[in-house]
Structures are given as C-alpha cells and as structure tokens.
Design a protein around this motif. Structure first.
Motif: not given
Lengths: 413, 235
Positions: B31-38, B112-121
């Motif tokens: 349940s890692t808090s990913d590094p910031p996408a942007i 990981r940033a791209t994954k966050q971008l596509y998984d998120g809003t």
C-alpha cells in the motif's frame, strides 16, 4: 651513534600528540587538493594562494609530527588552529567559487529570508509563502524539498530561534549566513578542545575532521545543524546540573527539531541523576523540564501568540508526513522502489523502535547510560525522511559525552 | 527493578518490537504511497533554462516553436488573485517554416507517474482567454489552449474553451474540447484513461504532459492562457 632526545611527555602522550599532528597534516593535504580541484586555478588565480597556505600548513603539521620533542610539544595547540584554517579556506572556496555563492539547501534560504523579512518588515514569517527565498539564494534545484503531492515546500518549517539567530548578523550587514554556521562550528570545536584533557587534545577533534562532510562540506552546502549542535555540546558537559542543561536543551530545541527526540532519554537521565526517593528524583526531572520549556518558549512565544496554527504546522512539518520520502536510512528501500511500503510504515516502526529503546534505556540505565547520544541518531535512521545530517551531527555531541564521562571517571579516581 | 524482570525485559521488548514491525509490514506492504505524479504542480521556483536562458518553473521544460517574427514566452503571473503560469504567444500570420506558433510547458512522466495519471483523475485550474477555432473545411484546429498528452505515438488534446463539450479525431490525434468559461478561473477534472479507451488507444508506459498555447498562421494575433495548478487524485 647519538641518543634520541629525551621526551618531555610520557611515551603514550607523545604518540597521541604525534598522531594528532599527522592527522591534521593529512587532512590539510587532502583539503589542499580539494581546493585545487574545486577552485579552478586557471580562472581563479587567488585560489593558488589558498592552496599554497593549505600545503604549507600540511607540511608543517607533518614535520611537527616527526620532529624532536621540544618542538612537537611547543606547538601542540597549532593542531586545532591548522584544522580550523583548513576548514575555513576550503569552505570559502567551496561556497564562493564552486557553488558560486548560492545556497545549496532551502533550509538556510528560508531561515535567512525569514530573518530578513522580520528585520526589515517586522512580519511574522510562519504564515507566509517564502518561495522568493529560493530565487534570492539560487537554491540548488536538486535540494528543493517536495511535499507528497509534488509541490515545492515553501513554508518555514523550523522553530523560531533558527532564524532569530541570524537577525543580529543581518543587522550588522553580513550577507552570507554560512559564516554564522562556521562561527557555531568553531565555537563547538573550541569547546571540545578546551574541555578535553591536555593529553587528549591533539586527537579530540579527529571524530569531526575524519569526515570533510561534517567539518566542511555540509556547512558550506548550507546545512544549518551546527546551530543546535553547539548548545547540545554545552549541555552534554552540564548533565549533572538539571537547570543549566535544561536551559541549553531548550535552546537547542528552539533551533531545530532533531534534539527533540533526545527528550525522553534525557528525562530518564535526569530521573537517575540523584539516588533517593521518587520525589527527589522527580525534582531533577521537573527542574530540567521547567528550564527547557522556558528557554524553548522565550524565542517562540511571540510567533505562537501571533499565529498559533501557522507556527504549529510549520514546526511539525517534518513529523506530519508533509514531506516526500527521501532517505539515506532504512526507507531508501522504498525510495529505490525495492520494497513497496508507505511512509506511514516507517513512521510507525520509528515510533515502535524508539519506545523500545526508551523502555530499555530506563530499565538498563546503568548499562546503557552513555548511549544517550547515539539513540536519537539510530532512531532517525529508521524514519521516513532519514537524511545524513540527522545522524552525522550527533557526532560532536557524542565526543562531548565521551569527554564528560572521562572527566567523571577522573573525578572518581 | 527485580533481577528477574531485568533478565527478561530486553529480549521480551526486542521480540515485541520485532513482532510489531512484522505485523505492520504485513499490514502495509504494497500500500505504498507513490511518489508524486507531477512535480511542482503549482509552478513554484523559477530557474534559468540552461539552453534557452529564460526562466521556467522548476522541473518543467519549456519549448517555444515559432517563426522569425512570432513570439512566445511564459512567466509567473497573478490573475484574479491567483498566482499562476502565464503562457503567451504572438502569431504574426506570415508563412513560416511551421504552420503553428506554440509554446509547450512539458513534464515527462515515467512508469509509476504515468500509471497514477491513467488510474487517477487529473484536476486543473485554468483561465482561458480565447475561443478554440477550427478550419471549417478540414476540421483541424486553428488555435489551442489546453493540455496535451503525448505518448510518442498518439496525441490527445484537452482544450479549454467556452463552447459545448465535443470530441473530434484527426489522424492519431484526438481533441477533447472541455466547456470552460473565458476570462474566469475554472477547475476541470479529466479522466485520461476514459478518453484513451474511447479512442481505442493502448495505455502507454510513459507520456509527456504538456501545457500548451498555440495558433496557426491563419489565426494571427495574441493568445494567452493561464494555469494555476494541476493535481492527480486517485479515483
């Protein structure tokens, strides 16, 4: 065949002295080369002068280390002078020429800027966005602090004495606060040297100068920890006096948050200071707590009254999870993407480990007493943000602790 | 403290500590808090671009694409009380090497940033100042203020303009107009994954997120757009 000249010192003291000279010579030799590398003598001819001074000092130290006893003994106080000169020259070249005058860390930029706006505009810096400081001091982008959402952290995240200490120097016209950091470092070195027994003085500064990071590079890079190290070093020598040590501990805590973690351990120390009833023991503890609270409150109170929310959120920034995970400690496993764990995990294990250490420190105080200054550094190594300065700057305090213990043993003897 | 307690306290406390650490490890692993996408989504700390020698927000790359008498620049602005990134272009309308005069403010997003971008809003505060126009015959855009998602194969534009929501496609180029009032701050949320699925494109492993203002030579004039901040939130 001639007989070797008679020594003026016992043999074991003489070898300590000679080791001190050779170590100082070796350090100056190293810094001479570093100054040559960083100084780019082709474009900065004045650096040649600095290099010549460093090499001259280096060879003088090495020569004294190998000389006949009268000379060796006569100049023994030259060792800290040589080390300090080397540190100042090397730092000057590092931050004026190599870093082109820019601050490397945002910590010093924000605190310098906070002192400036307090002095010039009378504004409370805690509620303000201090991002102008990043431009003004050309902070190295690599060392900008990020929040978990990627934003650049631009609030003041330190207790008030961290910037108040700069106010008089700014008023005097000083423009680079790294000189203040060096002033505090020199005061720390001087304290350790003076407090050391005569025979150990040649080597007492070695734990600090064995790493140029601690002696020079972090200061030159604008890491401001020597500001709290000085009162903590003084405090380590006065642990038998709850009031005086409490005042000094409060001052250290009013500068940066690292000393806060030593608080529970110090309470145990104070509890065990005097043998006697619970009331007697608690008197020492309360005396210490009262003095520490007072000296912590004095510089901070005005800012707490003006805007308690801003002050609190500022000083609790490092603990509130408001900064991105970055580490030379255990959490580098996550930073490197090897182990997928949240920052919260490292915070929880840091607290768990710290409580275990504190409990053991209490139960086995007689055996663990002198680990006092190691345990905060060890604890911080497990935290989500575990930076080198969180461990490294305890070393001068550890030296002070060793000297204090030595003096205790001498008194007993 | 009794001798017996002293004997067992150290191993007992160490074992308890180890047990707790293992417990938290098993509970929190993954349940890692990913590094910031942007990085630097509010455009703080303007540093000097080593190539172009102009100021740009820390961690953002800026590339102007202009003809000899066009102009393009960015600056830190304050618009209606919000500190923001101002993007400016001046299209002289002359025939230059390029049809467009644009300014791009770009951040490359890794795995990981791209994954966050596509998984998120992706949420964004924007302040458009001109209407999006298209060539009547071809339907191609004439000007743009918005966000480009460029995966190296396909380009998706999210255009902020005061007109009805519409999506239109060109070759490997999808344009999504998001209705946004002119000359006012608006917060808009974009689910990039949804538009990629609609376009039938595969999710990429890395993308460039680009803020852009641009105009073709047939739409000469001054164009400005403001962006206050971006944020990727988990859905």
């Amino acid at each position: 065949m001639t007989r070797p000249p008679r020594s003026l010192l016992p043999a074991e003291h003489e070898i300590i002295l000679r080791t001190g000279y050779l170590s100082a010579g070796s350090f100056c030799l190293y810094e001479g080369f570093q100054t040559w590398v960083r100084g780019q003598i082709e474009v900065n001819p004045q650096v040649v002068g600095y290099c010549l001074i460093l090499y001259a000092i280096s060879f003088a130290m090495l020569a004294l280390g190998l000389s006949i006893p009268p000379l060796t003994v006569r100049f023994r106080d030259a060792i800290p002078v040589a080390l300090t000169i080397a540190a100042i020259i090397s730092a000057y070249v590092l931050f004026q020429i190599h870093y082109k005058g820019a601050y490397r860390t945002d910590a010093l930029a924000f605190t310098h800027y906070a002192a400036d706006i307090l002095l010039k505009k009378g504004q409370n810096p805690y509620p303000l966005d201090l991002q102008n400081a990043l431009h003004e001091f050309k902070v190295e982008p690599l060392y900008v602090t990020l929040t978990p959402n990627g934003d650049v952290s631009t609030n003041l995240a330190y207790p008030a004495l961290h910037f108040l200490v700069f106010v008089p120097f700014l008023a005097m016209g000083l423009s680079d606060m790294r000189w203040v950091l060096f002033l505090f470092e020199i005061a720390t070195l001087l304290t350790l040297y003076v407090k050391s027994p005569r025979e150990l003085r040649p080597i007492v500064l070695l734990p600090i100068f064995v790493s140029a990071d601690l002696a020079i590079d972090f200061n030159a890079g604008a890491v401001s920890d020597f500001l709290w190290v000085l009162p903590m070093v003084w405090m380590a020598f006065y642990l038998k006096d709850p009031f005086r040590s409490g005042v000094l501990y409060g001052i250290a805590c009013a500068i940066k948050q690292e000393p806060w973690i030593a608080g529970p351990l110090l309470l145990i120390w104070m509890y065990n200071l005097n043998q006697g009833s619970f009331v007697v023991r608690m008197c020492s503890v309360l005396n210490f707590v009262g003095a520490a609270a007072l000296s912590f409150a004095v510089p901070n109170l005005l800012f707490v009254i003006k805007d308690p929310g801003a002050w609190l959120s500022g000083v609790l920034t490092p603990a509130s999870g408001g900064l991105v995970l970055l580490s030379q400690g255990m959490s580098m496993l996550t930073q490197a993407g090897i182990v997928r764990l949240p920052s919260l995990f490292y915070l929880v294990i840091t607290i768990t480990l710290f409580l275990t250490l504190v409990a053991n420190y209490f139960v086995y105080f007689d055996k663990l007493k002198y680990l006092l200054w190691l345990l905060p550094a060890l604890t911080m190594w497990f935290s989500p943000r575990a930076l080198q300065n969180y461990f490294m700057y305890w070393i001068p305090v550890m030296v002070a602790g060793v000297l204090a213990r030595h003096s205790e043993l001498r008194d007993l003897a | 403290m009794t001798g017996k307690l002293r004997k067992i306290f150290a191993p007992a406390s160490m074992l308890s500590c180890l047990f707790l650490v293992l417990f938290f490890f098993t509970q929190m692993y993954g349940s890692t808090s990913d590094p910031p996408a942007i990085i630097n989504p509010r455009f703080k700390y303007w540093t000097t671009d080593q190539v172009w020698k102009f100021k740009k927000p820390y961690r953002w790359e800026v590339s102007p694409l202009i003809g000899p008498r066009d102009d393009a620049f960015i600056r830190l602005d304050e618009v209606s009380g919000k500190t923001c990134l101002g993007m400016y272009i001046s299209q002289d309308g002359e025939i230059d090497q390029y049809l467009w005069a644009t300014i791009h403010v770009r951040q490359n997003l890794g795995g990981r940033a791209t994954k966050q971008l596509y998984d998120g809003t992706l949420g964004v505060w924007v302040y458009p100042t001109f209407l999006h126009e298209r060539y009547p015959e071809s339907g191609h855009p004439k000007n743009v203020f918005g966000i480009e998602i460029n995966d190296g194969t396909n380009i998706m534009w999210f255009v902020f303009s005061q007109q009805p929501n519409v999506t239109y496609s060109l070759r490997r180029h999808q344009i999504v107009v998001i209705s946004t009032p002119l000359n006012a701050w608006s917060y808009r949320e974009i689910q990039i994954e949804r538009y990629y699925t609609e376009a039938g494109w595969k999710r990429p492993s890395e993308v460039a997120l680009i803020l852009l203002v641009g105009a073709t030579r047939d739409a000469g004039g001054q164009y400005t757009g403001f962006v206050q901040s971006l944020a990727v939130t988990q859905r």
